[in-house]
Design a protein around this motif. Structure first.
Motif, mmCIF file in Angstrom:
data_model
loop_
_atom_site.group_PDB
_atom_site.id
_atom_site.type_symbol
_atom_site.label_atom_id
_atom_site.label_comp_id
_atom_site.label_asym_id
_atom_site.label_seq_id
_atom_site.Cartn_x
_atom_site.Cartn_y
_atom_site.Cartn_z
ATOM 1 N N TYR A 1 -11.431 32.343 -11.618
ATOM 2 C CA TYR A 1 -10.995 31.052 -11.120
ATOM 3 C C TYR A 1 -12.184 30.340 -10.483
ATOM 4 C CZ TYR A 1 -11.210 32.604 -6.294
ATOM 5 O OH TYR A 1 -11.660 33.049 -5.080
ATOM 6 N N PHE A 2 -11.997 29.066 -10.203
ATOM 7 C CA PHE A 2 -13.011 28.279 -9.529
ATOM 8 C C PHE A 2 -12.557 28.036 -8.093
ATOM 9 C CE2 PHE A 2 -13.435 27.181 -13.992
ATOM 10 C CZ PHE A 2 -14.787 27.383 -14.174
ATOM 11 N N ALA A 3 -13.484 28.143 -7.152
ATOM 12 C CA ALA A 3 -13.178 27.898 -5.745
ATOM 13 C C ALA A 3 -14.120 26.816 -5.229
ATOM 14 C CB ALA A 3 -13.346 29.169 -4.936
ATOM 15 N N TYR A 4 -13.604 26.014 -4.342
ATOM 16 C CA TYR A 4 -14.387 24.950 -3.738
ATOM 17 C C TYR A 4 -14.462 25.180 -2.243
ATOM 18 C CZ TYR A 4 -13.583 22.779 -8.213
ATOM 19 O OH TYR A 4 -13.534 22.535 -9.555
ATOM 20 N N ASN A 5 -15.638 24.952 -1.682
ATOM 21 C CA ASN A 5 -15.835 25.095 -0.248
ATOM 22 C C ASN A 5 -16.275 23.737 0.291
ATOM 23 O OD1 ASN A 5 -16.317 25.926 2.328
ATOM 24 N ND2 ASN A 5 -18.066 27.225 1.832
ATOM 25 N N PHE A 6 -15.407 23.118 1.062
ATOM 26 C CA PHE A 6 -15.713 21.807 1.610
ATOM 27 C C PHE A 6 -16.384 21.980 2.963
ATOM 28 C CE2 PHE A 6 -12.154 21.202 -1.242
ATOM 29 C CZ PHE A 6 -12.618 20.161 -2.024
ATOM 30 N N GLN A 7 -17.534 21.308 3.123
ATOM 31 C CA GLN A 7 -18.292 21.403 4.360
ATOM 32 C C GLN A 7 -18.758 20.013 4.753
ATOM 33 O OE1 GLN A 7 -21.540 24.077 3.720
ATOM 34 N NE2 GLN A 7 -20.225 25.850 3.391
ATOM 35 N N GLY A 8 -19.104 19.869 6.000
ATOM 36 C CA GLY A 8 -19.656 18.615 6.475
ATOM 37 C C GLY A 8 -19.337 18.393 7.936
ATOM 38 N N LYS A 9 -20.103 17.504 8.557
ATOM 39 C CA LYS A 9 -19.927 17.248 9.987
ATOM 40 C C LYS A 9 -18.556 16.649 10.288
ATOM 41 C CE LYS A 9 -24.791 16.818 11.115
ATOM 42 N NZ LYS A 9 -25.835 16.006 11.711
#
Length: 135
Positions: free
Chosen positions: A114-122
């Protein structure tokens, strides 16, 4: 129940970290420990979300390895998941480690990509901190 794994030592510090992460998410986490001769010899950490059980990791003391304590913990965890009506037991990635893959396959797990997304940011970090203040 569908068993799968994707392409995992428990210490008190790790246990607290996973519990802290679980408190700030929609997951519930539990640790399960195996005892022998009056001491903890192995443990696993499981996460629960809807009808999915997630194996986050496990460890055992080397000198008790011949007893296969994690195998017993996993058998009980899968049995418990079936009895509760969970549909999926996710062993998570094996990092391509052949022995880890064999361990997971010994329970009937199948590889599922599967594909996983990791959302990051201030901005996202600020929202998470704000949400933590609201709890």
């Amino acid at each position: 129940i569908f068993l799968n794994y994707l392409t995992g030592g428990i210490t008190d510090g790790n246990h607290r970290r996973y519990q802290d992460e679980a408190e700030h998410s929609r997951f519930q986490a539990q640790s399960h420990r195996q005892r022998c001769d009056g001491k903890d010899i192995a443990g696993i950490i499981l996460g629960y979300f809807n009808d999915v059980v997630i194996y986050w990791g496990g460890a055992f003391f080397y000198e008790y390895g011949r007893l296969r304590p994690n195998n017993l913990l996993m058998i009980e965890a899968v049995k418990d998941a079936c009895e509760k009506g969970d549909r999926y037991f996710d062993f998570l990635p094996s990092a391509g480690i052949e022995g880890v893959e064999r361990f997971k396959e010994s329970f009937g797990a199948e590889k599922y990509e599967y594909f996983a997304y990791n959302f990051q940011g201030k901005l996202l970090d600020m929202l998470r901190k704000f949400k933590g203040l609201q709890s």
